[in-house]
Design an enzyme around this catalytic site. Sequence first.
Site, PDB file in Angstrom:
ATOM      1  CG  LEU A   1     -10.230  -1.882   7.962  1.00 36.12           C
ATOM      2  CD1 LEU A   1     -11.221  -2.788   8.678  1.00 36.12           C
ATOM      3  CD2 LEU A   1      -8.801  -2.404   8.090  1.00 36.12           C
ATOM      4  N   PRO A   2      -9.388  -1.302   3.602  1.00 30.70           N
ATOM      5  CG  PRO A   2      -7.432  -2.389   2.883  1.00 30.70           C
ATOM      6  CD  PRO A   2      -8.316  -2.198   4.085  1.00 30.70           C
TER       7      PRO A   2
ATOM      8  CB  THR B   1     -14.933   3.852   0.154  1.00 31.41           C
ATOM      9  OG1 THR B   1     -14.590   5.172   0.565  1.00 31.41           O
ATOM     10  CG2 THR B   1     -15.934   3.924  -0.988  1.00 31.41           C
TER      11      THR B   1
ATOM     12  CE  LYS C   1     -15.838   7.847  -1.189  1.00 33.66           C
ATOM     13  NZ  LYS C   1     -14.765   8.763  -1.034  1.00 33.66           N
TER      14      LYS C   1
ATOM     15  CE  LYS D   1     -12.928   0.718  -2.097  1.00 31.29           C
ATOM     16  NZ  LYS D   1     -12.347   0.902  -0.786  1.00 31.29           N
TER      17      LYS D   1
HETATM   18  P1  NAD Z   1      -4.372   2.029   2.744  1.00 34.36           P
HETATM   19  O1  NAD Z   1      -4.168   0.779   1.961  1.00 34.36           O
HETATM   20  O2  NAD Z   1      -3.308   3.056   2.768  1.00 34.36           O
HETATM   21  O3  NAD Z   1      -4.707   1.634   4.290  1.00 34.36           O
HETATM   22  C1  NAD Z   1      -5.444   0.524   4.685  1.00 34.36           C
HETATM   23  C2  NAD Z   1      -4.784  -0.043   5.934  1.00 34.36           C
HETATM   24  O4  NAD Z   1      -5.568  -1.131   6.414  1.00 34.36           O
HETATM   25  C3  NAD Z   1      -3.368  -0.581   5.680  1.00 34.36           C
HETATM   26  O5  NAD Z   1      -2.453   0.029   6.566  1.00 34.36           O
HETATM   27  C4  NAD Z   1      -3.509  -2.084   5.920  1.00 34.36           C
HETATM   28  O6  NAD Z   1      -2.337  -2.671   6.486  1.00 34.36           O
HETATM   29  C5  NAD Z   1      -4.667  -2.121   6.896  1.00 34.36           C
HETATM   30  N1  NAD Z   1      -5.348  -3.406   6.954  1.00 34.36           N
HETATM   31  C6  NAD Z   1      -5.732  -4.213   5.941  1.00 34.36           C
HETATM   32  N2  NAD Z   1      -6.350  -5.316   6.409  1.00 34.36           N
HETATM   33  C7  NAD Z   1      -6.363  -5.194   7.754  1.00 34.36           C
HETATM   34  C8  NAD Z   1      -6.869  -6.002   8.814  1.00 34.36           C
HETATM   35  N3  NAD Z   1      -7.471  -7.175   8.570  1.00 34.36           N
HETATM   36  N4  NAD Z   1      -6.685  -5.580  10.081  1.00 34.36           N
HETATM   37  C9  NAD Z   1      -6.063  -4.415  10.349  1.00 34.36           C
HETATM   38  N5  NAD Z   1      -5.566  -3.589   9.388  1.00 34.36           N
HETATM   39  C10 NAD Z   1      -5.717  -3.996   8.118  1.00 34.36           C
HETATM   40  O7  NAD Z   1      -5.756   2.638   2.216  1.00 34.36           O
HETATM   41  P2  NAD Z   1      -6.300   4.154   2.422  1.00 34.36           P
HETATM   42  O8  NAD Z   1      -5.891   4.979   1.269  1.00 34.36           O
HETATM   43  O9  NAD Z   1      -5.988   4.578   3.816  1.00 34.36           O
HETATM   44  O10 NAD Z   1      -7.862   3.891   2.276  1.00 34.36           O
HETATM   45  C11 NAD Z   1      -8.664   3.354   3.326  1.00 34.36           C
HETATM   46  C12 NAD Z   1     -10.122   3.501   2.946  1.00 34.36           C
HETATM   47  O11 NAD Z   1     -10.415   4.876   2.731  1.00 34.36           O
HETATM   48  C13 NAD Z   1     -10.503   2.757   1.662  1.00 34.36           C
HETATM   49  O12 NAD Z   1     -11.768   2.163   1.836  1.00 34.36           O
HETATM   50  C14 NAD Z   1     -10.532   3.868   0.615  1.00 34.36           C
HETATM   51  O13 NAD Z   1     -11.400   3.584  -0.457  1.00 34.36           O
HETATM   52  C15 NAD Z   1     -11.026   5.045   1.456  1.00 34.36           C
HETATM   53  N6  NAD Z   1     -10.664   6.376   0.945  1.00 34.36           N
HETATM   54  C16 NAD Z   1      -9.378   6.645   0.559  1.00 34.36           C
HETATM   55  C17 NAD Z   1      -9.054   7.924   0.083  1.00 34.36           C
HETATM   56  C18 NAD Z   1      -7.641   8.265  -0.345  1.00 34.36           C
HETATM   57  O14 NAD Z   1      -7.437   9.336  -0.942  1.00 34.36           O
HETATM   58  N7  NAD Z   1      -6.630   7.431  -0.056  1.00 34.36           N
HETATM   59  C19 NAD Z   1     -10.042   8.917   0.024  1.00 34.36           C
HETATM   60  C20 NAD Z   1     -11.340   8.626   0.457  1.00 34.36           C
HETATM   61  C21 NAD Z   1     -11.630   7.348   0.930  1.00 34.36           C
END
Ligand code: NAD
Length: 289
Positions: free
Chosen positions: A64-65, A93, A168, A243
């Site tokens: 999740l975000p 994260t 992390k 972030k």
């Molecule tokens: P993203 O925004 O693409 O995905 C998050 C998903 O969560 C979305 O599909 C959103 O609709 C869903 N969501 C939000 N609130 C919700 C709820 N209450 N119930 C159900 N679903 C819900 O983000 P991402 O890039 O997939 O990142 C996710 C996590 O991974 C973050 O914490 C980010 O910091 C971490 N991360 C991302 C990357 C990257 O390269 N994108 C790398 C390492 C870590």
Amino acid sequence: MKIAFIGLGNMGGGMAANLVKAGHAVRAFDLSEDALARARDNGCQTYTSVREAVEGAEAVVSMLPNGKIVDSVYSADVIGHAPASALLLDCSTIDVDTARKVADAASAAGYEMVDAPVSGGIAAANGGTLTFMVGGSDQAFARAEPILAAMGKAVIHAGASGAGQAAKICNNMILGATMIATCEAFALAEKLGLDLQTFYDISSKASGQSWSMTSYCPVPGVGPASPADNGYQGGFAAALMLKDLKLAIEAAASVGARVPMGTRAGQLYEEFAAAGNGATDFSGIIKAL
Ligand code: NAD
């Protein structure tokens, strides 16, 4: 195994698909219809709420975000709704304090929980080559390891609850600072009349070497293929680096640690993102130097 998966975005979508490939029955939920449709295409069973998805689950994985959302999803819809025998794994994260708070609430309700943030971007999530840094008890880690191994190439026990998040943000604070240092050195080398490939050949074998230089060189055409060769698109967005740096700076303040390099890196990424570059790969900050 029946695994509920909450949050099927850029990262979670590919991770859930890899659990399906490993033979698990994945019970998926996301607020986005598009994300649910992609999950169905990848073999997940989709549900219309978190509570439905976690019903009868043997494990719950979330991606999740941010910490606020993780806290609200777990306290409102996972804890007390998933079977108490289910292992809870949050791979998002988030800040260390929230990770510990959610794990404590889960533990009070009889669950075992780990924080298991990842290193590696969208390509690693899709390819099943993430690195997981895991915080939790020995017993919870032993249960989590085979589930995480289906989505990654390395699963490392960092310590007690919250230790995965601590590892992390410390790692990414190094990454943010070394990327900026690498970018400014290449920019200076160019102004001093050095050929950039020649500078790379020297520094990559000398004491200036770092992952930012030799695995993710910010100069197009120099070093192995990286987002620099793709117009600084498709890698790790500057907004996500910002972030993580903010989480590191907040964590440092909470324990009285001095992080002047991490703080400066945070300021520079803040300026870069505010100038409309939030979606640009974080190595694109070379353009601002
Ligand atoms: P993203 O925004 O693409 O995905 C998050 C998903 O969560 C979305 O599909 C959103 O609709 C869903 N969501 C939000 N609130 C919700 C709820 N209450 N119930 C159900 N679903 C819900 O983000 P991402 O890039 O997939 O990142 C996710 C996590 O991974 C973050 O914490 C980010 O910091 C971490 N991360 C991302 C990357 C990257 O390269 N994108 C790398 C390492 C870590």
